[in-house]
Design a protein around this motif. Structure first.
Motif, PDB file in Angstrom:
ATOM      1  N   VAL A   1       0.838  -1.199   0.000  1.00  0.00           N
ATOM      2  CA  VAL A   1       0.000   0.000   0.000  1.00  0.00           C
ATOM      3  C   VAL A   1       0.875   1.251   0.000  1.00  0.00           C
ATOM      4  O   VAL A   1       1.740   1.414   0.862  1.00  0.00           O
ATOM      5  CB  VAL A   1      -0.941   0.013   1.225  1.00  0.00           C
ATOM      6  N   SER A   2       0.647   2.113  -0.967  1.00  0.00           N
ATOM      7  CA  SER A   2       1.374   3.384  -1.012  1.00  0.00           C
ATOM      8  C   SER A   2       0.420   4.581  -0.924  1.00  0.00           C
ATOM      9  O   SER A   2       0.861   5.710  -0.737  1.00  0.00           O
ATOM     10  CB  SER A   2       2.205   3.492  -2.297  1.00  0.00           C
ATOM     11  N   ARG A   3      -0.905   4.314  -1.047  1.00  0.00           N
ATOM     12  CA  ARG A   3      -1.899   5.383  -0.962  1.00  0.00           C
ATOM     13  C   ARG A   3      -3.112   4.864  -0.193  1.00  0.00           C
ATOM     14  O   ARG A   3      -3.638   3.796  -0.496  1.00  0.00           O
ATOM     15  CB  ARG A   3      -2.329   5.856  -2.357  1.00  0.00           C
ATOM     16  N   ILE A   4      -3.547   5.633   0.815  1.00  0.00           N
ATOM     17  CA  ILE A   4      -4.672   5.218   1.645  1.00  0.00           C
ATOM     18  C   ILE A   4      -5.648   6.366   1.854  1.00  0.00           C
ATOM     19  O   ILE A   4      -5.244   7.524   2.009  1.00  0.00           O
ATOM     20  CB  ILE A   4      -4.184   4.691   3.021  1.00  0.00           C
ATOM     21  N   THR A   5      -6.930   6.043   1.822  1.00  0.00           N
ATOM     22  CA  THR A   5      -7.996   6.996   2.120  1.00  0.00           C
ATOM     23  C   THR A   5      -8.829   6.409   3.253  1.00  0.00           C
ATOM     24  O   THR A   5      -9.126   5.214   3.247  1.00  0.00           O
ATOM     25  CB  THR A   5      -8.898   7.235   0.891  1.00  0.00           C
ATOM     26  N   SER A   6      -9.200   7.240   4.228  1.00  0.00           N
ATOM     27  CA  SER A   6      -9.976   6.766   5.373  1.00  0.00           C
ATOM     28  C   SER A   6     -11.319   7.482   5.444  1.00  0.00           C
ATOM     29  O   SER A   6     -11.430   8.655   5.074  1.00  0.00           O
ATOM     30  CB  SER A   6      -9.207   6.987   6.678  1.00  0.00           C
ATOM     31  N   LEU A   7     -12.327   6.763   5.955  1.00  0.00           N
ATOM     32  CA  LEU A   7     -13.690   7.284   6.010  1.00  0.00           C
ATOM     33  C   LEU A   7     -14.151   7.564   7.427  1.00  0.00           C
ATOM     34  O   LEU A   7     -15.346   7.715   7.680  1.00  0.00           O
ATOM     35  CB  LEU A   7     -14.656   6.287   5.342  1.00  0.00           C
TER      36      LEU A   7
END
Length: 353
Positions: A59-65
């Motif tokens: 994983v090099s890019r993460i989005t959180s909700l």
């Protein structure tokens, strides 16, 4: 001595050893991959909702909700964050001024419980999206985004430690994820080992008021978990509520709370504390008569990533004579470890929400 036979024997032995070594090498080289990795560099990982998440590579890019995974990602792999959610934006006061600028420069997304812009999430091109186990639309979101969606858990104090460990594995920072998880566990044990000596008959009845005097949380929520682990008897454990126990906003009849007569009232804000203290309807409760109405501290909210230090505050507030907790020291250590803030002031520590 027949030298020719000796030399032939050596050659044969050498050949046998060579074949054995090559055989072992081949077996090791072509052993089946572990259950979490594959030969193409992808891996699978089981999240806190017991869903298996498959990823094509690191994983090099993460989005959180939700703020919980947002701040876990910030602590463990800030350079991999593609965004900050709208609720986390309001919590950046916990960070250092320098880190506030970095976080606030990121695009702002919605949160799963208030609405999402699906096109925005997709446009951020994350390798993975992280939400909470209580998100009712996890599978739908994964189908809509066509991006793996994983979940961490914040319903109990214990689940945070496992969530930090999970995020460490997910983001390639397993060492710090494990260290933070262990720190979290140790802090809980430090508190619970002390309050566990309080006899059941001496435990205080605690009512938590959220957005209004008639609003509380279910028994299976982090707020109830904190108060329970701090040695309090929480209202939803003592009465029968028809609402979902994992609901963080439950309306209850005020007359029922008054009849229960809480020893302590903890509120979400100082304004709400003032309202209850001055409302004649509450004047005969033990909490008001004994001046035991408290608002949660702004820098130790017993929810989200500060829940563990919120536990220290709660235990110290409920049982100051029965516990030996250095709240100021603990909150400074906590902020240093989890938020990388080394200069928390006395004024910040004492500030109410």
């Amino acid at each position: 001595m027949d030298l020719s036979r000796t030399e032939n024997g050596k050659r044969i032995l050498t050949s046998i050893l060579t074949i054995c070594i090559l055989s072992v090498f081949c077996v090791c080289s072509y052993a089946s991959p572990t259950e979490n990795t594959n030969q193409s560099g992808g891996f699978s990982i089981t999240d806190l909702s017991n869903r298996e998440i498959s990823l094509p590579g690191p994983v090099s890019r993460i989005t959180s909700l939700n703020p919980t995974p947002t701040y876990m990602a910030w602590r463990l792999a800030p350079d991999k964050m593609t965004s900050i959610d709208m609720v986390s934006k309001a919590l950046t006061y916990m960070l250092s001024p320098e880190d506030q600028k970095k976080v606030l420069a990121l695009p702002v997304t919605g949160v799963y419980f208030k609405g999402l812009n699906n096109e925005q999430i997709i446009s951020l091109k994350p390798d993975v999206v992280v939400t909470l186990t209580k998100d009712p639309n996890i599978d739908k979101e994964q189908d809509t985004f066509n991006i793996p969606v994983a979940a961490v858990d914040k319903d109990t104090l214990d689940s945070f430690a496992d969530s930090y460990r999970f995020m460490g594995k997910l983001l390639g920072n397993e060492k710090e994820g494990d260290e933070l998880g262990d720190y979290w566990d140790d802090l809980i044990k430090k508190v619970t080992s002390q309050v566990s000596t309080i006899p059941e008959s001496k435990k205080l009845k605690v009512y938590y008021a959220g957005g209004s005097p008639d609003s509380t949380t279910g028994s299976k929520t982090i707020i109830s978990s904190v108060i329970r682990d701090a040695g309090g008897i929480v209202y939803p454990d003592a009465v029968t509520l028809t609402a979902d126990p994992s609901d963080e906003t439950i309306k209850v009849p005020v007359e029922d709370v008054l009849k229960w007569n809480p020893d302590v009232i903890i509120t979400h804000s100082s304004n709400l504390s003032s309202q209850i203290k001055t409302d004649s309807a509450w004047k005969d409760t033990s909490a008001v008569k004994n001046n035991r109405v408290y608002s949660i501290p702004k820098y130790a909210i017993p929810d989200g990533i500060t829940a563990a230090i919120g536990l220290v505050w709660a235990a110290d507030t409920l049982y100051p004579e029965q516990t030996q907790l250095d709240y100021k020291k603990e909150i400074r250590d906590f902020y240093q470890n989890f938020l990388q803030v080394s200069d928390l002031t006395d004024e910040q520590i004492s500030q109410e929400n």
